[in-house]
Every structure is written in C-alpha cells, then in structure tokens.
Design an enzyme around this catalytic site. Structure first.
Site, PDB file in Angstrom:
ATOM      1  N   HIS A  57     -19.188  20.706  70.657  1.00 49.32           N
ATOM      2  CA  HIS A  57     -17.751  20.648  70.421  1.00 49.32           C
ATOM      3  C   HIS A  57     -17.368  19.294  69.829  1.00 49.32           C
ATOM      4  CE1 HIS A  57     -17.297  23.976  73.630  1.00 49.32           C
ATOM      5  NE2 HIS A  57     -17.247  24.490  72.411  1.00 49.32           N
ATOM      6  N   GLU A  60     -16.053  16.342  71.805  1.00 46.00           N
ATOM      7  CA  GLU A  60     -16.944  15.899  72.874  1.00 46.00           C
ATOM      8  C   GLU A  60     -18.058  15.017  72.306  1.00 46.00           C
ATOM      9  OE1 GLU A  60     -18.115  19.468  74.962  1.00 46.00           O
ATOM     10  OE2 GLU A  60     -16.045  20.089  75.251  1.00 46.00           O
ATOM     11  N   HIS A 203     -21.901  18.714  77.576  1.00 48.40           N
ATOM     12  CA  HIS A 203     -20.505  18.875  77.202  1.00 48.40           C
ATOM     13  C   HIS A 203     -19.676  17.893  78.024  1.00 48.40           C
ATOM     14  CE1 HIS A 203     -20.645  22.769  74.868  1.00 48.40           C
ATOM     15  NE2 HIS A 203     -21.844  22.770  75.426  1.00 48.40           N
ATOM     16  N   GLU A 262     -21.244  19.463  82.293  1.00 47.10           N
ATOM     17  CA  GLU A 262     -19.932  18.936  81.894  1.00 47.10           C
ATOM     18  C   GLU A 262     -19.824  17.503  82.406  1.00 47.10           C
ATOM     19  OE1 GLU A 262     -17.811  20.360  79.993  1.00 47.10           O
ATOM     20  OE2 GLU A 262     -18.316  22.501  80.009  1.00 47.10           O
TER      21      GLU A 262
END
Length: 292
Positions: A57, A60, A203, A262
């Site tokens: 992404h 990110e 992420h 994450e």
C-alpha cells in the site's frame, strides 16, 4: 527518514548492500506500471526459503524502510559474526535464505510522498480518481488506482462484492480481474518460482498479526503467530471477512504459514519520527520469522 523513504532511496541502499556484502544479491522480479524495476534482495544460504515484502500500500511506505533496515542489520551481523538482538545470525543464515521485496508499489509510494505534478503521464486520471483533491497522502492503491493487496486469486470475486468499489480510486478497488496489475503479477510469479516455506507481508498499522485464511492455514499457524507476538508485543488475530490478499493467496495456494503484520500504531502514513520505536518492536518478530 525525516523526509520519507522514496524508491530512489531504496535502490541506492540496495546497491550499497550488494557492494558491501558479497553474499547479498539483488534481482529484478518485474516492473511497476511506470517502468520501475521491482527488486528482490537475497540474504543467507540456507535451504529454508522465507519471503518478506513491504509497501503493498502506497501510504505504508515506512514498511520499506523498516524491511531495508532489517536486511542491512542482518547482513552486517552475518558478516561480522556478531549477534543481532541476542541471536546467532551466522547459524540462522546457514539454515535460512531470506528473500525480501522491499517496495511492491513504488509508483504509489512516490505519489504519496511527492504529490502529483502536471507532467505526470496519468495526471488527469489520478486527479479524477482522487475526487479532484490534490492531496494524495491517503492513497493506498497503485498508480492505476488498484489495491494491490486485493489482487490475488483467493476468492477474489467475494472481495469485489465486499468492497463494492467499481473503478479506480485511492483504495479498495480490486481491479478488473485477478493479477491485472504488473506489481501483483510479478510477486505471484516470484512466489511460485521460489516456492517459499513461509511469507511475511509488512503493513501498517495496528500492532497485529493476521495468521489465518478460511481454515486453509496449516495446523501450527496459530502457534507460530503466538511466537511472533510474544517477541514483539503484537497481538495475533484470527481474521475473517477479507479475501484476495497476498497472504490469503499464499495460504490458499500452498497451505503453508503466511502472515500479515500490521506494524506500528496511529494513522497512515505513520510519521517518520515513529520509525525507531516501530523497528525496535519489529526486529525481534522478523528474526523469529526466519525460524518459521
């Protein structure tokens, strides 16, 4: 890091690593939409093959800097014979080969960090896809407005229905068909060619570890996630209601351990000032991942 971490920074760091460490190799595994080479770094010589990637992404992009810091420290410890985080890296790298793709979405990361200029080849389209807004700091997709982590052939049709996004935009558009985007297709081909034993996709944010996929994960997946959580403080989470991600596809395709991590906590894009604290949490997790 104060000014972000751009594709050119990553490429220069890759060159430095390859030059400094004869055992580190850089390989082009494909191209982005705008023709940027997608780079994979190889470190270690063991029979076990572990893959890590970052910056699926665009907003990110800090994950690219985190992964490159890890590869750099791992390589230095391997050469010097010194421990990293209290662990014997030399022995670990004789057992395991790390294949890292530090920036899956370089075009998007560049857009988020540098903004949109009128000379950009997709200027009109990007402005329209972003609702006429010139601020692209929240952009997640690739440069064609496709979410690369919704691109994989693992119940992709279900993800399309769930997202309900029918065209290009800043986020959540799975594309016209699975692996339509060169970045996603390149990583899929790379994965099939190298036949990894386990994968870790970095992420941001939430300090969580997603380890399952529709019960296709191997029996020890939760135990492995708990090990990753115990060394990092991140929370293993059994996720539902999500399909077509890279980790999902890997588990579905191979029935092997796959994890989405994450990193950090806050609002994307996470500020560069948070880099050191995030890396302090993440390094032991990445080291443990080499033992998967």
């Amino acid at each position: 890091m104060d000014n972000g971490y751009r594709y050119t920074d990553m490429i220069e760091e890759c060159r430095t690593l390859v030059s400094a460490f004869p055992f580190v190799e850089a390989h082009r595994i494909g191209w982005s939409v705008l023709g940027r080479p997608l780079i994979a770094l190889r470190c270690g010589c063991g029979p076990k093959r572990i893959h890590m990637n970052a910056s699926f992404h665009a907003n990110e992009w800090i994950t690219s800097a985190l992964l490159m810091r890890f590869v750099s420290e791992l390589s230095e410890s391997y050469r010097s014979g010194k421990k990293l985080g209290g662990q014997d890296v030399s022995g670990l790298c004789r057992e395991t080969t790390l294949w890292a793709v530090p920036m899956v979405n370089p075009d998007g990361a560049e857009l988020v960090q540098c903004g949109l200029c009128e000379s950009h080849p997709l200027y009109r389209e990007l402005l329209a896809w972003n609702g006429g807004i010139t601020d692209f700091s929240g952009w997640k997709a690739n440069i064609r407005g496709v979410d690369l982590n919704d691109q994989y052939p693992a119940f992709w049709e279900e993800e399309c229905k769930r997202r309900g996004v029918n065209g290009p935009g800043p986020r959540d558009y799975p594309g016209p068909y699975p692996l339509s985007e060169p970045e996603a297709a390149a990583l899929a081909m790379f994965t099939e060619r190298l036949d990894f034993h386990a994968v870790v996709a970095l992420h941001t944010q939430g300090r969580e570890i997603y380890w399952n996929y529709r019960d296709f994960e191997p029996p020890n997946a939760e135990l492995l996630a708990r090990k990753l959580g115990s060394v990092s403080g991140y929370k293993p989470v059994k996720l539902s209601g999500s399909d077509a991600g890279y980790k999902d596809w890997f588990i579905y395709r191979y029935r092997r351990p796959g994890f989405t991590v994450e990193a950090g906590y806050g609002e994307n894009p996470l500020p560069p000032r948070s880099f050191d604290s995030i890396y302090a949490e993440l390094r032991p997790l990445l080291l443990e991942s080499l033992r998967l």
